[in-house]
Design a protein around this motif. Structure first.
Motif, PDB file in Angstrom:
ATOM      1  N   GLY A  94       0.455  -0.881  -0.431  1.00 46.14           N
ATOM      2  CA  GLY A  94      -0.076  -0.143   0.571  1.00 46.14           C
ATOM      3  C   GLY A  94       0.961   1.659  -0.561  1.00 46.14           C
ATOM      4  N   ALA A 116       1.668   0.240   4.723  1.00 44.36           N
ATOM      5  CA  ALA A 116       0.545  -0.578   6.059  1.00 44.36           C
ATOM      6  C   ALA A 116       0.381  -0.208   7.114  1.00 44.36           C
ATOM      7  CB  ALA A 116      -0.482  -1.842   5.119  1.00 44.36           C
ATOM      8  N   HIS A 143       0.479   2.717  10.414  1.00 47.26           N
ATOM      9  CA  HIS A 143       0.112   3.252  11.304  1.00 47.26           C
ATOM     10  C   HIS A 143      -0.561   2.406  13.028  1.00 47.26           C
ATOM     11  CE1 HIS A 143      -2.654   5.862   9.089  1.00 47.26           C
ATOM     12  NE2 HIS A 143      -1.860   5.848   8.677  1.00 47.26           N
ATOM     13  N   LEU A 176       3.480  11.416   8.062  1.00 46.45           N
ATOM     14  CA  LEU A 176       2.611  10.496   7.097  1.00 46.45           C
ATOM     15  C   LEU A 176       3.204  10.844   5.383  1.00 46.45           C
ATOM     16  CD1 LEU A 176      -0.444   9.642   8.331  1.00 46.45           C
ATOM     17  CD2 LEU A 176       1.451   8.207   8.344  1.00 46.45           C
ATOM     18  N   ASP A 223      -8.020   0.034  17.113  1.00 39.42           N
ATOM     19  CA  ASP A 223      -8.755   0.713  16.414  1.00 39.42           C
ATOM     20  C   ASP A 223      -9.374   0.642  16.120  1.00 39.42           C
ATOM     21  OD1 ASP A 223      -8.875  -1.779  15.352  1.00 39.42           O
ATOM     22  OD2 ASP A 223      -7.545  -1.740  13.689  1.00 39.42           O
ATOM     23  N   THR A 261     -13.112  -0.065  12.982  1.00 39.74           N
ATOM     24  CA  THR A 261     -13.968  -0.729  12.165  1.00 39.74           C
ATOM     25  C   THR A 261     -14.853  -0.501  11.604  1.00 39.74           C
ATOM     26  OG1 THR A 261     -12.110  -1.785  12.403  1.00 39.74           O
ATOM     27  CG2 THR A 261     -13.585  -2.161  10.530  1.00 39.74           C
ATOM     28  N   THR A 283     -13.520   0.606   6.479  1.00 44.13           N
ATOM     29  CA  THR A 283     -12.962   1.649   7.004  1.00 44.13           C
ATOM     30  C   THR A 283     -12.790   1.801   8.130  1.00 44.13           C
ATOM     31  OG1 THR A 283     -14.897   3.524   5.340  1.00 44.13           O
ATOM     32  CG2 THR A 283     -12.939   4.315   7.641  1.00 44.13           C
ATOM     33  N   ASN A 284     -11.352   1.456   8.132  1.00 42.90           N
ATOM     34  CA  ASN A 284     -10.360   1.555   9.309  1.00 42.90           C
ATOM     35  C   ASN A 284      -9.741   2.754  10.424  1.00 42.90           C
ATOM     36  OD1 ASN A 284      -7.221   0.464  10.431  1.00 42.90           O
ATOM     37  ND2 ASN A 284      -9.093  -0.955  11.206  1.00 42.90           N
ATOM     38  N   GLN A 285     -10.019   2.997  11.169  1.00 46.32           N
ATOM     39  CA  GLN A 285      -8.844   3.768  12.011  1.00 46.32           C
ATOM     40  C   GLN A 285      -8.608   4.008  13.561  1.00 46.32           C
ATOM     41  OE1 GLN A 285     -11.150   7.364  12.405  1.00 46.32           O
ATOM     42  NE2 GLN A 285      -9.679   9.161  12.670  1.00 46.32           N
ATOM     43  N   ARG A 289      -8.492   5.204   7.257  1.00 44.34           N
ATOM     44  CA  ARG A 289      -7.933   4.299   5.362  1.00 44.34           C
ATOM     45  C   ARG A 289      -8.994   3.229   5.159  1.00 44.34           C
ATOM     46  NH1 ARG A 289      -1.999   3.306   5.745  1.00 44.34           N
ATOM     47  NH2 ARG A 289      -2.087   1.846   4.424  1.00 44.34           N
ATOM     48  N   THR A 290      -9.170   3.447   4.549  1.00 37.90           N
ATOM     49  CA  THR A 290     -10.255   2.606   3.456  1.00 37.90           C
ATOM     50  C   THR A 290      -9.743   2.050   2.234  1.00 37.90           C
ATOM     51  OG1 THR A 290     -11.777   4.507   2.983  1.00 37.90           O
ATOM     52  CG2 THR A 290     -12.119   3.524   1.686  1.00 37.90           C
ATOM     53  N   LEU A 291     -10.568   0.766   2.193  1.00 36.33           N
ATOM     54  CA  LEU A 291     -10.149  -0.721   1.682  1.00 36.33           C
ATOM     55  C   LEU A 291     -11.825  -1.070   0.821  1.00 36.33           C
ATOM     56  CD1 LEU A 291      -8.155  -2.890   1.132  1.00 36.33           C
ATOM     57  CD2 LEU A 291      -9.104  -4.004   3.574  1.00 36.33           C
TER      58      LEU A 291
END
Length: 787
Positions: free
Chosen positions: A521, A542, A545, A568, A588, A590, A616-618, A643-645
Motif C-alpha cells: 500500500g 500498511a 499506523h 505520513l 483501531d 472498523t 473503513t479503519n482508523q 484508511r478505506t479498503l
C-alpha cells in the motif's frame, strides 16, 4: 531465568529426544508438553542422472560429495531437459536445488560452447534476498569446476550500481526476486534483450510462498515476463520448487499460466524428527475484562532458546513479528550473561528491515556456526541453507501448516535427527492445535490460494505491460479472462490510450510504480534516529499506523527506541533510543458496508454470503503493556487519518427466531456475535493459507445493509486475496471448528485462548462466551445437507 540449564555433553551430538528431555526437566516444565510426535527416519532411493546431463556437471556434483542423485532429482531433471515445466514438491533438505540446477548448469555449459552469441541463460526467482544470496553461494561452490561457463550473479536492490551493467552483459545465471523483475528488469527489457533472447530456464524457488495478493501479483509479473520473452523469440521452461505444497501442479499452473508436471514422491533420506507441542502455563495475572492470562510465547521461547544455547544446541527460534524477534534475542542475551559472559554474543536477531550488510553478516555467522541461537522472522524461513542446526523453536503457530513444516525443516538439514517445538500463544488457534494434534499431524498442507484475475491486481500489470510493449487483443488470453473488460476502465482513467489496434502507456510516470506487488500500500516508511539522522530500517506503509505511530516502542538490533513523530507526508518515523518498561499495541475501529453480494446460501433461517465490501479503519489509540507479563499499564489516544479498503468478505446472518432458539437475549447478542467473530478469525488459517493478520472482521447486532445481526470476515487487501472465498466454501467445517475451540476452552467467561483477540479495537468488550457457543450451534443446525 531459564530453568535447569545443562552444559553440553562432550563428543557426540545429543539426540533430539535427549534435548527435549533436558528442556522438560522439572514438574512444571514437563506439564507444558501437550503432545510429542515422532517422525521416524526414512531410507533414501537413488537413480541415475539423465544421459543429457553433461559429464562435466556430473563430475562437479561428485566433487561436492554427491555420487548419485535421489530418484526425484533425476525425474525432475528429465522433465526439464524435455522442455516440460515441472514443480518438485518434496520435503525440506531433500535436494530440490540440485534437481533443477543439474539441467540448468548442463544447458549453460552447452551454451558456453556456442560459436556465436552469449549462449544460454537462466533466471532464478526467490521470495527473499537472503535466499537468493544463499543460492548464489551454493551455485558458485557447485559450478567452480566448470570455470567461467557458469556466471552466477545477484541482481536485486542491494546490488551496487557499478555491478549492474556487468550482470546484464555477462551474467548467465541471474538470481533476483519478483520485486526486481517487476520494477527493474521488465521495464528495462531492451537493456536485457541479449539475456532474455537466450533465456532457457526460469527457476521459481519456494513457490508455495506466492499466495494471496503477493502470489496474485507475482502470477501477473510472470505473465509479463513470458510476453517479453516471446517478443525476443524465447520460450523458457519453468522449474518450480516447494518443500510444502498441496496440489502443487495446479498451484504452479495458476502461478505461471502454463501446464506443469509435478514430482511429489520424496526419495531422499531423513533423520528422526521429534516434534513437541508446548503450552505456556497460566499466570496469576488477569488481562482485559479480568480474563486469565497465560505466560507469553515470547517469554517461553526466550527461556527455551537460553536453555538450548547453554546446552550448545544450535537453534533458530522463529517469531511472527519483527519486534518479537528483537525481544526474544534481547531477553536471551540477558539471561545467558548470567550463566556465561561468552554466550550472549552468540545469539542474535534476524528480520526484514535490516540493512543489507547486517543481513549478510548474520547469515555468514549462522552458516559457519559462530552463532548458537538466532531469533528470526520468516525472512530466514525460506530455503536458506543453515546445515547443522539441531533444533527449531516456533513461537506461535505461523499461520499455515505449510509454514509450520517449512520452519521445522530448518533443523536436521545435514541428515541428523532434529527437534522442533511449537510454543502456543494465548490465542484460539494455537490453543486448539496444541490440544488437537491431529489437526497438524494428520492433515495435508493447505492449498495455495491466489487470484490473478483480481482487478486490483490485474489492472496495474496491464498498464505495466503496455509500457513495456503496446498491448493488443492477442495478449488478453495470456493475462486472463478479465483483461479485456478492464481496458475501457483503464482508458477512461487516462491510464492507457488506444491507437489503431494497440493500447499504449502515455504518462510520464513509470507504470511499474502503480503497484507494490507485496500489497503493502505505498512506499515504505523510513525509521530515522532523530538525533543523528541515521537510517535504522524501514516498515511497510500498511503497517506504519499500527507499528510506528507516535509513542510506539520500536526495537532494532537489541536496542529499544520510542517513536517521537510519524510523518505520513514524508514517510518518515523519527525515533529516539530509550528503555521504557513496556511494549505498545495499537487499537483501531472498523466499519463495513456491503457493496455487492455475489453468492448467498440459506443456512436454515440464516444466510451465508460472499461478496464485495468497503471497510473503513482508523487507528485511534495504543496500549502500553508490561514486558514479559503483558499487563496493561494505560491507553493513549492517537489522531491518525482513516484508511478505506475495498475488498472481499464472507458474512453470515441470524434471525430473531434463531436467537430465541439459541437463548441469546438482546443484552448478550453483541458479546456473542463479537466472540464468534474473534474466534472464527483465529481459526480461519486452518482452512486457508492465511494468517489472522491477513484478515479482519466486524460484528454488528443490526447491520444497516442486512438489517439482521451479522458477522463479517474480510480479506485485508484491496480487491481481496482469496481467503474469504475459501472461508465461504469451507464454512461448515470452519465454523464447526470455531464452535468446538470456544467450547473446549477451560476458562469461564472467555480469554485470549478462545474469544479474546490481540488486535481488537474495542478492548475485547463486549464478549459473551456461552452465547457464542449457543449461537454458532444454532447457525450450524441450518447447514444444508452435503455441505
Amino acid at each position: 531465568m531459564a530453568s535447569n540449564p545443562v552444559p553440553p555433553d562432550a563428543g557426540a551430538r545429543p539426540s533430539p529426544g535427549m534435548i527435549l528431555e533436558r528442556l522438560a526437566r522439572g514438574a512444571t516444565r514437563a506439564a507444558r508438553i501437550t503432545h510429542t510426535e515422532h517422525l521416524p527416519p526414512r531410507i533414501g532411493r537413488h537413480a541415475d542422472w539423465p544421459e543429457q546431463i553433461r559429464p562435466e556437471v556430473i563430475d562437479a556434483i561428485r566433487s561436492a560429495g554427491i555420487e548419485r542423485p535421489w530418484a526425484h532429482q533425476a525425474r525432475t531433471s528429465e522433465h526439464a531437459l524435455r522442455g516440460e515445466s515441472v514443480v518438485v514438491a518434496t520435503g525440506t533438505a531433500s535436494g530440490k536445488s540440485l534437481a533443477y540446477l543439474a539441467p540448468v548448469l548442463s544447458t549453460l555449459l552447452d551454451g558456453s560452447e556456442a560459436p556465436n552469441g552469449r549462449g544460454a541463460t537462466a533466471l532464478y526467482l526467490a521470495p527473499t534476498k537472503a535466499l537468493a544470496a544463499d543460492q548464489r553461494r551454493a551455485v558458485r561452490e557447485l559450478a567452480a569446476p566448470l570455470g567461467t561457463a557458469v556466471r552466477p550473479a545477484v541482481y536485486d536492490g542491494d546490488t551496487p550500481v557499478e555491478e549492474r551493467e556487468w550482470v546484464r552483459q555477462y551474467g548467465n545465471y541471474v538470481l533476483t526476486n519478483p520485486d526486481m523483475l517487476h520494477r527493474g528488469i521488465l521495464p528495462a527489457h531492451a537493456r536485457w534483450s541479449s539475456f532474455l533472447r537466450a533465456l532457457r530456464y526460469v527457476v521459481i524457488d519456494e513457490c508455495h510462498s506466492y499466495r494471496g495478493v503477493f502470489g496474485s501479483h507475482v502470477a501477473q509479473v510472470i505473465r509479463r515476463l513470458r510476453r517479453i520473452c516471446a517478443r525476443y523469440g524465447s520460450e523458457p521452461v519453468f522449474l518450480l520448487a516447494s518443500a510444502t505444497a498441496a496440489e502443487p501442479a495446479q498451484a504452479a499452473t495458476r502461478l505461471t499460466g502454463l501446464p506443469v508436471v509435478e514430482i511429489t514422491e520424496d526419495t531422499s533420506p531423513r533423520g528422526e524428527l521429534v516434534f513437541a507441542l508446548w503450552e505456556p502455563p497460566l499466570t496469576e495475572l488477569h488481562g482485559e475484562q479480568g480474563a486469565p492470562v497465560r505466560r507469553t510465547a515470547t517469554a517461553e521461547t526466550a527461556d527455551l532458546l537460553t536453555d538450548l544455547a547453554v546446552q550448545g544446541v544450535r537453534t533458530v527460534a522463529f517469531v511472527r513479528s519483527r519486534r518479537g524477534a528483537e525481544l526474544i534475542a534481547l531477553i536471551t542475551q540477558e539471561r545467558l550473561a548470567e550463566v556465561d559472559r561468552s554466550l550472549p554474543g552468540r545469539v542474535a536477531a534476524y528480520r526484514g528491515g535490516y540493512l543489507p550488510e547486517e543481513r549478510r553478516a548474520l547469515e555468514r555467522a549462522l552458516h559457519n556456526g559462530d552463532l548458537l541461537g538466532l531469533a528470526a522472522t520468516t525472512a530466514l524461513e525460506l530455503g536458506v541453507d543453515v546445515s547443522g542446526l539441531d533444533a527449531v523453536v516456533i513461537a506461535g503457530y505461523p499461520g499455515t501448516r505449510a509454514s509450520l513444516w517449512q520452519q521445522a525443516g530448518r533443523a536436521g538439514r545435514s541428515g541428523q535427527g532434529a527437534l522442533a517445538v511449537l510454543v502456543a500463544r494465548d490465542d484460539p488457534l494455537d490453543t486448539y492445535l496444541v490440544h488437537h494434534p491431529e489437526a497438524l499431524f494428520d492433515q495435508p498442507v493447505e492449498s495455495t490460494v491466489l487470484d490473478p484475475d483480481n482487478p486490483y491486481v490485474l489492472a496495474p500489470h496491464l498498464c505495466a505491460a503496455a509500457a513495456e510493449l503496446p498491448l493488443t487483443e492477442s495478449d488478453f488470453a495470456l493475462f486472463g479472462p478479465a483483461a479485456g473488460g478492464l481496458m475501457p476502465q483503464l482508458e477512461a482513467a487516462n491510464l492507457l490510450r488506444r491507437r489503431a489496434k494497440a493500447w499504449h502507456w502515455t504518462r510520464r510516470e513509470r507504470a511499474a510504480d502503480l503497484t507494490d506487488i507485496r500489497g503493502q500500500g505505498g512506499p515504505p516508511v523510513q525509521i530515522v534516529e532523530a538525533g543523528t539522522g541515521r537510517l535504522l530500517g524501514t516498515v511497510d506503509a500498511a503497517a506504519a499506523h499500527t507499528t510506528v505511530h507516535d509513542g510506539a516502542v520500536h526495537l532494532h538490533q537489541g536496542r529499544t527506541h520510542v517513536v517521537q513523530h510519524l510523518d505520513l507526508a514524508d514517510n518518515v518515523a523519527l525515533v529516539e533510543e530509550a528503555s521504557p518498561p513496556y511494549s505498545t499495541t495499537a487499537r483501531d475501529t472498523t466499519a463495513i458496508a456491503v457493496l455487492e453480494t455475489d453468492t448467498e446460501i440459506p443456512w436454515g433461517d440464516g444466510r451465508l454470503c460472499f461478496g464485495s465490501v468497503e471497510v473503513t479503519n482508523q487507528v485511534v489509540s495504543f496500549l502500553r503493556r508490561k514486558l514479559i507479563t503483558g499487563e496493561v499499564l494505560g491507553e493513549t489516544k492517537l489522531d491518525l487519518p482513516p484508511r478505506t479498503l475495498r475488498t472481499r468478505a464472507v458474512w453470515w446472518t441470524v434471525t430473531e427466531d434463531q436467537l430465541d432458539a439459541a437463548r441469546v437475549n438482546p443484552e448478550q447478542l453483541g458479546g456473542a456475535l463479537h466472540a464468534a467473530e474473534h474466534a472464527s478469525i483465529g481459526m480461519l488459517p486452518l482452512f486457508a493459507t492465511c494468517d489472522r493478520w491477513d484478515i479482519g472482521g466486524v460484528s454488528i447486532p443490526l447491520h444497516p445493509d442486512t438489517l439482521l445481526p451479522t458477522v463479517f470476515v474480510y480479506d485485508g487487501h484491496p480487491g481481496g486475496a482469496g481467503f474469504a472465498e475459501r472461508a465461504f466454501h469451507t464454512a461448515a467445517a470452519w465454523l464447526t471448528a470455531t464452535r468446538d475451540a470456544i467450547a473446549s476452552c477451560e476458562c469461564e467467561a472467555g480469554c485470549p485462548s478462545c474469544i479474546q483477540s490481540p488486535k481488537c479495537g474495542n478492548g475485547n468488550d463486549p464478549l459473551h462466551k456461552r452465547g457464542a457457543i449457543r449461537l454458532l450451534g444454532e447457525l450450524l443446525r441450518g447447514v444444508p445437507q452435503g455441505t
